[in-house]
Enzyme design. Sequence first.
Site, PDB file in Angstrom:
ATOM      1  N   GLU A  47       1.644   3.831  12.262  1.00 23.69           N
ATOM      2  CA  GLU A  47       0.899   4.976  11.676  1.00 23.69           C
ATOM      3  C   GLU A  47       0.717   6.120  12.660  1.00 23.69           C
ATOM      4  OE1 GLU A  47      -3.165   4.169  10.350  1.00 23.69           O
ATOM      5  OE2 GLU A  47      -3.040   6.053   8.946  1.00 23.69           O
ATOM      6  N   TYR A  85       3.765  -6.930   5.632  1.00 25.82           N
ATOM      7  CA  TYR A  85       3.164  -8.070   6.162  1.00 25.82           C
ATOM      8  C   TYR A  85       3.712  -9.198   5.243  1.00 25.82           C
ATOM      9  CZ  TYR A  85       0.868  -3.459   6.339  1.00 25.82           C
ATOM     10  OH  TYR A  85       0.528  -2.451   6.834  1.00 25.82           O
ATOM     11  N   HIS A  90       0.778  -1.427   0.016  1.00 26.14           N
ATOM     12  CA  HIS A  90      -0.094  -0.045   0.073  1.00 26.14           C
ATOM     13  C   HIS A  90       0.802   1.440   0.033  1.00 26.14           C
ATOM     14  CE1 HIS A  90       0.599   0.575   4.356  1.00 26.14           C
ATOM     15  NE2 HIS A  90       0.502  -0.569   4.519  1.00 26.14           N
TER      16      HIS A  90
HETATM   17  N1  GLY Z   1      -7.608   3.186   8.814  1.00 31.66           N
HETATM   18  C1  GLY Z   1      -7.306   3.188   7.269  1.00 31.66           C
HETATM   19  C2  GLY Z   1      -6.097   3.790   7.046  1.00 31.66           C
HETATM   20  O1  GLY Z   1      -5.176   3.791   7.968  1.00 31.66           O
HETATM   21  O2  GLY Z   1      -5.706   4.415   6.025  1.00 31.66           O
HETATM   22 MN    MN Z   2      -5.288   3.783   9.885  1.00 32.94          MN
HETATM   23 MN    MN Z   3      -4.268   5.666   7.338  1.00 34.07          MN
END
Ligand code: GLY
Ligand code: MN
Ligand code: MN
Length: 440
Positions: free
Chosen positions: A406, A386, A348
């Site tokens: 994050e 992952y 991602h």
């Molecule tokens: N919780 C979705 C993201 O981190 O983008």
């Molecule tokens: Mn998130």
């Molecule tokens: Mn996010």
Amino acid sequence: MSKSIWKSHRDALAARLRDAVAVVFAAPEQIRNNDVHHDYRQDSDFFYLTGCEEPECVLVIAPHRAVGDQTALFLRTKDPEREVWDGERIGVDAAPGVLGVDKAFPIAKLAELLPEWLKGARKINHAFGRWPAQDAIVTDAMNAAARIHRRLGHDTPSEWVLPEELLWEQRLIKTPESIDAMRRAAQLAAVGHRRAMAVGRPGVFEYQLQAAMEYEWMVRGSRRTAYSSIVGSGPNACVLHYRDNARQTQAGDLVLIDAGCELEDFASDITRTWPVSGKFTAPQAEIYRLVLAAQKASIAHCRRGHTFQAVHDATVQVLTAGLVELGLLEGTVEACIASEAYKRFYMHRTSHWLGMDVHDVGRYRLSGASRTLEPGMVLTVEPGIYISPRDESVPERYRGIGIRIEDDVLVTTGEPEILSANAPKEIDELEALIGTSTLA
Ligand code: GLY
Ligand code: MN
Ligand code: MN
């Protein structure tokens, strides 16, 4: 926030509209089943411009009209019988005083009055394509305005301006009041994450960690989560948008919690990954340190003048180099980046805008190029690795490890401000906190 904030948002949009009129709808209510609704969440554009939480409203901003007659709110009329069931309504008479709009009308008058508010504008700013029923109201009003007013020599809107061109660019740069709300939302989200860590122990169910975290948010003033909380333990940490939250944790598991609360309609979005038994195993710690190093490298790019892409590139560089060093990728770092071999473990992007929506509005590229970061922008920085539990080409000790870290970062005129900094992420901080409390 005080009503002057929403008025200042409207005034700023009005200045950008020039010869356009804005028509902004409240979110429609959604039926869950029969006569029961899903929890109502106001449309972010509408809330940003009004501070109003009621459904069945439409805001019109028409800067081409005379001062004192430029903003109109169409809303529900008072209805004592309905208010017994659903709660008090602002009502038409009180709306100008309560919300600071110039004029207020019953929502039932929208089709009749909207063509008059379009008279004299050349463009219309409306989120076409979001809700077909709303689009039909707007196009009917545009047709009626053209029919009634053009033959008398008045302009009526014949072009669209999509919200992303004006309103969403405005929402992308946060005002001091919005930053204050976002700072408090992120700090509160971190309190919930800390609570989940504190009650972490083998055998706890994922949804019990969710409950402990979300409880802290609500008792401290958050009305709702910013999105469905992700609590993934063991192999579930490798499921990017895992939502079942139903598994019982086992000794040795990592727990990945990606969750944020909403405060005053602003979102937070934090991910932390930690060992449910309280101590990282050696392979877990190796991967964790790598993700943390990538995250810190990316946060260092959250500075005025750096591009959005540079934030992602920094993570890709650090993760790929680490994966090569650990023997999880073969070849040179440059070749693994060029071939995107790293996507096997990191599939991602690193960041998205954050604001009233968790994946907030605002363009990521301008004229084909990655956009430059500016003070007042808030973005997430969320690298991860992952490793599928079923990937037999990977040494067994790494299989099933899923780690994401994050934070929410404000771009300033100087150093990046990590809004979520009070959520621990250093290994020793996490190990000191996990399991120090009980559910109950
Ligand atoms: N919780 C979705 C993201 O981190 O983008
Ligand atoms: Mn998130
Ligand atoms: Mn996010």
